[in-house]
Write an enzyme that holds these catalytic residues in place. Sequence first.
Site, PDB file in Angstrom:
ATOM      1  N   HIS A 153      32.868  24.496  -4.047  1.00 34.07           N
ATOM      2  CA  HIS A 153      32.692  25.702  -4.879  1.00 34.07           C
ATOM      3  C   HIS A 153      31.873  25.287  -6.095  1.00 34.07           C
ATOM      4  O   HIS A 153      30.709  24.932  -5.970  1.00 34.07           O
ATOM      5  CB  HIS A 153      34.085  26.245  -5.208  1.00 34.07           C
ATOM      6  CG  HIS A 153      34.122  27.587  -5.873  1.00 34.07           C
ATOM      7  ND1 HIS A 153      33.024  28.385  -6.054  1.00 34.07           N
ATOM      8  CD2 HIS A 153      35.170  28.295  -6.401  1.00 34.07           C
ATOM      9  CE1 HIS A 153      33.381  29.509  -6.667  1.00 34.07           C
ATOM     10  NE2 HIS A 153      34.680  29.473  -6.894  1.00 34.07           N
TER      11      HIS A 153
ATOM     12  N   HIS B 112      26.024  29.213   2.513  1.00 38.41           N
ATOM     13  CA  HIS B 112      26.907  30.117   1.773  1.00 38.41           C
ATOM     14  C   HIS B 112      27.770  30.876   2.766  1.00 38.41           C
ATOM     15  O   HIS B 112      27.310  31.195   3.864  1.00 38.41           O
ATOM     16  CB  HIS B 112      26.079  31.100   0.938  1.00 38.41           C
ATOM     17  CG  HIS B 112      26.863  31.703  -0.164  1.00 38.41           C
ATOM     18  ND1 HIS B 112      27.632  32.823   0.013  1.00 38.41           N
ATOM     19  CD2 HIS B 112      27.047  31.305  -1.446  1.00 38.41           C
ATOM     20  CE1 HIS B 112      28.246  33.099  -1.129  1.00 38.41           C
ATOM     21  NE2 HIS B 112      27.916  32.196  -2.021  1.00 38.41           N
TER      22      HIS B 112
ATOM     23  N   ASP C  98      23.546  26.681  -6.609  1.00 40.07           N
ATOM     24  CA  ASP C  98      23.779  25.345  -7.159  1.00 40.07           C
ATOM     25  C   ASP C  98      22.614  24.389  -6.996  1.00 40.07           C
ATOM     26  O   ASP C  98      22.650  23.290  -7.544  1.00 40.07           O
ATOM     27  CB  ASP C  98      25.026  24.731  -6.510  1.00 40.07           C
ATOM     28  CG  ASP C  98      26.274  25.448  -6.963  1.00 40.07           C
ATOM     29  OD1 ASP C  98      26.422  25.617  -8.175  1.00 40.07           O
ATOM     30  OD2 ASP C  98      27.063  25.863  -6.111  1.00 40.07           O
TER      31      ASP C  98
HETATM   32  N1  COA Z   1      24.725  21.170   4.775  1.00 43.50           N
HETATM   33  C1  COA Z   1      24.701  20.940   6.092  1.00 43.50           C
HETATM   34  N2  COA Z   1      25.184  21.794   7.002  1.00 43.50           N
HETATM   35  C2  COA Z   1      25.731  22.919   6.553  1.00 43.50           C
HETATM   36  C3  COA Z   1      25.806  23.236   5.196  1.00 43.50           C
HETATM   37  C4  COA Z   1      25.272  22.305   4.292  1.00 43.50           C
HETATM   38  N3  COA Z   1      25.300  22.534   2.980  1.00 43.50           N
HETATM   39  N4  COA Z   1      26.392  24.429   5.035  1.00 43.50           N
HETATM   40  C5  COA Z   1      26.691  24.862   6.266  1.00 43.50           C
HETATM   41  N5  COA Z   1      26.293  23.956   7.173  1.00 43.50           N
HETATM   42  C6  COA Z   1      26.424  24.045   8.625  1.00 43.50           C
HETATM   43  C7  COA Z   1      27.773  23.477   9.050  1.00 43.50           C
HETATM   44  O1  COA Z   1      27.710  22.112   9.353  1.00 43.50           O
HETATM   45  C8  COA Z   1      28.067  24.326  10.256  1.00 43.50           C
HETATM   46  O2  COA Z   1      27.321  23.849  11.328  1.00 43.50           O
HETATM   47  P1  COA Z   1      27.939  23.807  12.826  1.00 43.50           P
HETATM   48  O3  COA Z   1      28.217  25.236  13.138  1.00 43.50           O
HETATM   49  O4  COA Z   1      26.864  23.169  13.600  1.00 43.50           O
HETATM   50  O5  COA Z   1      29.175  22.977  12.684  1.00 43.50           O
HETATM   51  C9  COA Z   1      27.507  25.683   9.898  1.00 43.50           C
HETATM   52  O6  COA Z   1      26.454  25.430   8.974  1.00 43.50           O
HETATM   53  C10 COA Z   1      28.539  26.606   9.274  1.00 43.50           C
HETATM   54  O7  COA Z   1      29.131  25.915   8.170  1.00 43.50           O
HETATM   55  P2  COA Z   1      30.602  26.197   7.598  1.00 43.50           P
HETATM   56  O8  COA Z   1      30.992  25.045   6.732  1.00 43.50           O
HETATM   57  O9  COA Z   1      31.529  26.577   8.711  1.00 43.50           O
HETATM   58  O10 COA Z   1      30.340  27.478   6.781  1.00 43.50           O
HETATM   59  P3  COA Z   1      31.211  27.964   5.559  1.00 43.50           P
HETATM   60  O11 COA Z   1      30.991  29.431   5.485  1.00 43.50           O
HETATM   61  O12 COA Z   1      32.604  27.487   5.617  1.00 43.50           O
HETATM   62  O13 COA Z   1      30.466  27.183   4.396  1.00 43.50           O
HETATM   63  C11 COA Z   1      29.923  26.454   2.309  1.00 43.50           C
HETATM   64  C12 COA Z   1      30.109  27.681   3.205  1.00 43.50           C
HETATM   65  C13 COA Z   1      29.367  26.931   0.983  1.00 43.50           C
HETATM   66  C14 COA Z   1      31.278  25.800   2.079  1.00 43.50           C
HETATM   67  C15 COA Z   1      28.948  25.452   2.973  1.00 43.50           C
HETATM   68  O14 COA Z   1      27.709  26.057   3.200  1.00 43.50           O
HETATM   69  C16 COA Z   1      28.812  24.177   2.162  1.00 43.50           C
HETATM   70  O15 COA Z   1      29.639  23.275   2.280  1.00 43.50           O
HETATM   71  N6  COA Z   1      27.735  24.081   1.315  1.00 43.50           N
HETATM   72  C17 COA Z   1      27.591  22.925   0.477  1.00 43.50           C
HETATM   73  C18 COA Z   1      28.411  23.091  -0.791  1.00 43.50           C
HETATM   74  C19 COA Z   1      27.793  24.086  -1.728  1.00 43.50           C
HETATM   75  O16 COA Z   1      26.604  24.050  -1.994  1.00 43.50           O
HETATM   76  N7  COA Z   1      28.653  24.957  -2.262  1.00 43.50           N
HETATM   77  C20 COA Z   1      28.259  25.950  -3.208  1.00 43.50           C
HETATM   78  C21 COA Z   1      28.367  27.310  -2.624  1.00 43.50           C
HETATM   79  S1  COA Z   1      27.643  28.509  -3.744  1.00 43.50           S
END
Ligand code: COA
Length: 378
Positions: free
Chosen positions: A225, A264, A315
């Site tokens: 987050h 996201h 971010d």
């Molecule tokens: N880097 C690499 N792969 C990513 C990714 C990232 N930042 N964000 C998503 N993915 C990929 C996942 O590996 C997954 O791939 P798969 O289906 O092959 O396993 C797919 O995209 C879906 O990801 P998931 O983690 O299930 O989606 P989510 O809705 O739970 O994730 C976040 C949302 C924000 C937690 C995620 O995008 C993330 O961890 N981002 C990095 C942290 C970040 O920047 N947070 C700030 C948010 S404003």
Amino acid sequence: MSGSGEFKAGLEDVVVSTSEICFIDGREGRLLYRGYDVNDLVEHSSFEEVVYLLWHGGLPSRKELEAHVKALSATATRRLAPKLVDMLRQLPRKTPPMEVLRTGVSALSAFDPDAADNSREASLRKALRLTAQMPTLVAAWERIRRGRPLVDPNPRLGLAANFLTMLTGKAPSPLATKTFDVALILHADHEFNASTFAARVTAATLSDMHSSITSAIGALKGPLHGGANEQVMLMVEKIKSPARAEAWIKKALADKARIMGFGHRVYRVEDPRAKHLRRLATELGQQAGNTDSVQILDTVARVVSQDKHIFPNVDLFSGAAYATMGIATDQFTPVFAISRVAGWAAHVLEQHGNNRLIRPRSEYTGPTHATYVPLDRR
Ligand code: COA
């Protein structure tokens, strides 16, 4: 993954309430506060006006805005109780700023004259004090941990310029002030994100504003987050130079690393906040004569978007802008909090205005007939 199909892991796409505060269109990449497009607010508004908009539901008249800015900027509103400053001085200097903020915000209620009053009027006054005091708290810890004298708040300065002055001890440039104000506007609210939901869960027990904001700060701290922009800068530091960026990020993707600042839960396109922060981080870098961080992030964004079809979020570029303003990397998440408190408070007020206890269920997957074995026979 859900087991029975009757629940959504991480509450993904689950609508838990109605709200009139914030709208995100994840397919079109639009973000609205109280119906106003955040792009228009960035162009025409100020953080102080956005705070008013979020709390009161509409734009203020000139007179209302002047009164609001005056109340928010008054030294009496911004200043921390001397005993609270003493408490900060007792903390080990290596305490991470986000932990200091969480502790400090919780402690602020002990000094708040409205602490025991949960009426809307008292909650608005507490929200105003928290929004004014959190920048002072974040800046005070920065000065204390570096062994520097505290800088008093200046009621003639807006929140952005006052915070940067209290933090660094120097007057910020007009571009730094503008950039920081825009960053505050862009982070002010984002619908039912994890920290806001945490605030609403706490508020829904009819707990108070300080407790709700403290819960939210705990949730914001995590790297999935609010902690992501700090992780982005650590990545930039590891990459070191623009020339190394492409190879570094390709290897990270091949290693299946999670790249901070991308992806996201709601946006399927680029986060509408990212472009503003990219532009401002670039301008600040040019003014400071060093655009390495932005060049590195541009390369990272190009490769990740092409290879993975996941796009920059809020971010990715904020940290590069903050670093150029002289903000320490571990202060990025507290900086996020001094903006998001506006949205958290709006959600607490909305929750209290139409409350129902938030108490979901779990699908139990543990044993159901465990036989108790006395301690001496285990
Ligand atoms: N880097 C690499 N792969 C990513 C990714 C990232 N930042 N964000 C998503 N993915 C990929 C996942 O590996 C997954 O791939 P798969 O289906 O092959 O396993 C797919 O995209 C879906 O990801 P998931 O983690 O299930 O989606 P989510 O809705 O739970 O994730 C976040 C949302 C924000 C937690 C995620 O995008 C993330 O961890 N981002 C990095 C942290 C970040 O920047 N947070 C700030 C948010 S404003």
